[in-house]
Enzyme design. Structure first.
Site: not given
Length: 457
Positions: A50, A52, A54-55, A139, A164, A189, A401
Site C-alpha cells: 500500500h 504509506h 513506511d511501506h 486499511h 497492514d 503485521e 511490524h
C-alpha cells in the site's frame, strides 16, 4: 522491507522508510540483499502492499539510486496514489526542511514506469515458476495482502504477506478478506498485538464529544492524520456530525495532496465500503460540504477551528508546524487517532510528555494543550490477527511490524490457542522455516476407484 526466499525465488515485500530517523537509517540496509550491489539479479520481484511511506517510501531510492530494474508489483489504486505520497515527502524534506534530496521528482516518475499493477484476486505470473495473487486488506484505499507461490498448486512452497490490514469494516473501507489458501508461511503485521479494541461506536462518540467541547470553549483542535486513509474516515465522521448539529465552526484539511487524493477516492469507489457504494448513486461522500482547504495564514487566525493536518505522527510537515503554534495554549487540543512510532513527537505526547519538549536542535516548545489518544488506526487488533490466521490456515506464522514485547506475547498465544509454529524475528535477523513434506503419487484410476469402494464398504 521483508525478504522471503522460497523455491529458489526471492521476493522483497514492501520497501519503506523509518519515520523516527532523519538520516540514512530511515532506509532499509540494502547491503543485506547483495554485497555486490546487483539487486536485479538477487531479487525476482518487489511487491508493495500500500501507499504509506513506511511501506513504499524507499522504493525510488532502491530502483533509481541503487539500480534495481526487476518487476515492481502493486494494485492499481496504490500505483495511482504512491506518486502523491512520495512527491509530498520529497517536498517536505528538501523544500521545507532543507535536507538532502535522496531522490528527485523525475526519479519518482521513472520508478512508477516500472510498476506492474494488478487487480484483486488476479493471479499474475511473474515468471514461469512464480505467481502472485492480491487479496483485499482494508486499511487504506488499494491496500492488499499478497499470496505468492513457486511451482505447482499444492506442491509448490507458498507465502502470504499481509502488509497492514484491518479486519473491521469502517465508514469508507471494507474488512480484509482472504480464502483458505493454506500457505506454508503467513507473515502478518502485529502493530496492535496485545490490544483488543473497544466499540468503534463508543470511540466515535468520545472523539466527537471532545472535539465539540474544545471548540465550544473557543479552542482549536489539531488532528494529525496521514493525508490518505484516516483523514477521509474522520472527515466523513466530522462532516456528518457538523451537518446533524448545525455547527458553523470551520473545519479544515491541510495540504493540496489531500484534495488530489480525494479525486482518486471519488474515482475508485469500487475499492471502498458497501456503505459508500450504496450512497454513491445519491452523492459522493468525499464531496465535503463543511470540510475546506486550509491556508497557512489561518494558523494565527483567532477563534475556534478543527484542522486535519498531515503527517499523523507529528514528525514533520504541516501538522508539526501547527502543533508548534498551538500547543502552548491550554484551551487548544491535539487528538492523535493513530499509531506513532518511537522518537516522533506524537509518540512522546501519547507517552504523557508535557511541559518543555525538544522538537529538534533548533526548536523547543512548551506543551500545555490538552492531548487525547483515541485509536482510529486501521490496523487489525489481536482478535483480528487471530481471525485472519484462522481464515488462511497457514502451516507457520511470522510476526513483523510490531514491538518486541507485544509480539512475544502474541506469539505465545498463537502457539497455545492455534497450535501453529510462530516466529518473531528482530530486524536484520534471518529465519529458516522447514516445509511440511508433500509427496506426489501417481495412481491409476482403476486402483483409486477400487480403494474408494473398499473404504465405503
Amino acid at each position: 522491507c521483508v525478504l522471503v526466499t522460497l523455491g529458489g525465488k526471492t521476493i522483497m515485500f514492501d520497501c519503506g522508510i523509518h519515520m523516527g530517523y532523519n538520516d540514512e537509517r530511515r532506509f532499509p540496509d540494502f547491503k543485506y540483499i547483495s554485497r555486490t550491489g546487483n539487486y536485479t539479479q538477487a531479487i525476482d520481484a518487489v511487491i508493495v502492499t500500500h501507499f504509506h511511506l513506511d511501506h513504499c517510501g524507499a522504493l525510488p531510492y532502491f530502483t533509481e539510486v541503487h539500480g534495481y530494474h526487476g518487476p515492481v508489483i502493486m494494485t492499481y489504486p496504490t500505483k495511482a496514489l504512491i506518486p502523491l505520497m512520495l512527491e509530498d515527502f520529497r517536498k517536505v524534506l528538501v523544500d521545507r526542511l532543507g535536507e538532502h534530496e535522496y531522490y528527485t521528482s523525475a526519479q519518482i516518475k521513472q520508478c512508477m514506469r516500472k510498476v506492474i499493477a494488478v487487480d484483486l484476486m488476479q493471479t499474475y505470473k511473474v515468471d514461469e515458476d512464480l505467481e502472485i495473487r492480491a487479496y483485499y486488506a482494508g486499511h487504506v484505499l488499494g491496500a492488499a495482502m499478497f499470496y505468492a507461490r513457486v511451482g505447482e498448486e499444492v506442491f509448490g512452497p507458498s507465502v502470504v504477506y499481509t502488509g497492514d490490514y484491518n479486519m473491521t469494516p469502517d465508514r469508507h473501507l471494507g474488512a480484509a478478506s482472504i480464502d483458505r489458501c493454506r500457505p506454508d508461511l503467513l507473515i502478518t503485521e502485529s502493530t496492535y498485538a496485545t490490544t483488543i479494541r473497544d466499540s468503534k461506536r463508543s470511540r466515535e462518540r468520545d472523539f466527537l464529544q471532545q472535539v465539540h467541547d474544545c471548540v465550544a470553549q473557543g479552542g482549536k483542535v489539531l488532528i494529525p492524520v496521514f493525508a490518505l486513509g484516516r483523514a477521509q474516515e474522520l472527515a466523513i465522521l466530522v462532516e456528518e456530525y457538523w451537518e446533524r448539529c448545525g455547527l458553523t465552526v470551520p473545519v479544515y484539511f491541510s495540504a493540496g495532496m489531500t484534495a488530489k487524493a480525494n479525486v482518486y477516492y471519488k474515482l475508485l469507489v469500487n475499492w471502498t465500503s458497501s456503505r459508500v457504494k450504496a450512497a454513491h448513486a445519491r452523492r459522493n461522500v468525499f464531496d465535503f460540504k463543511h470540510v475546506q482547504p486550509f491556508d497557512r495564514s489561518n494558523i494565527d487566525k483567532p477563534g475556534p477551528c478543527v484542522l486535519f493536518a498531515s503527517p499523523g505522527m507529528l514528525h514533520t510537515g504541516m501538522s508539526l508546524e501547527v502543533f508548534k503554534a498551538w500547543c502552548h495554549l491550554e484551551r487548544n487540543m491535539v487528538i492523535l487517532p493513530g499509531y506513532c512510532v518511537p522518537n516522533t513527537v506524537g509518540n512522546k505526547l501519547i507517552a504523557g510528555h508535557r511541559g518543555p519538549l525538544t522538537i529538534d536542535s533548533r526548536c523547543t516548545v512548551d506543551v500545555r494543550c490538552q492531548v487525547a489518544h483515541l485509536s482510529f488506526s486501521a490496523h487489525a487488533d489481536a482478535k483480528g490477527i487471530l481471525q485472519l490466521i484462522r481464515q488462511a490456515a497457514p502451516h507457520n506464522v511470522m510476526l513483523v511490524h510490531g514491538e518486541a514485547g507485544k509480539m512475544e506475547f502474541l506469539k505465545a498465544k498463537i502457539e497455545r490457542t492455534l497450535t501453529i509454529p510462530c516466529y518473531n524475528p528482530g530486524n536484520k535477523e534471518q529465519v529458516s522455516i522447514p516445509r511440511q513434506g508433500v509427496v506426489r503419487v501417481d495412481v491409476s484410476a482403476r486402483l483409486l476407484h477400487k480403494a474408494l469402494r473398499d473404504s465405503a464398504a
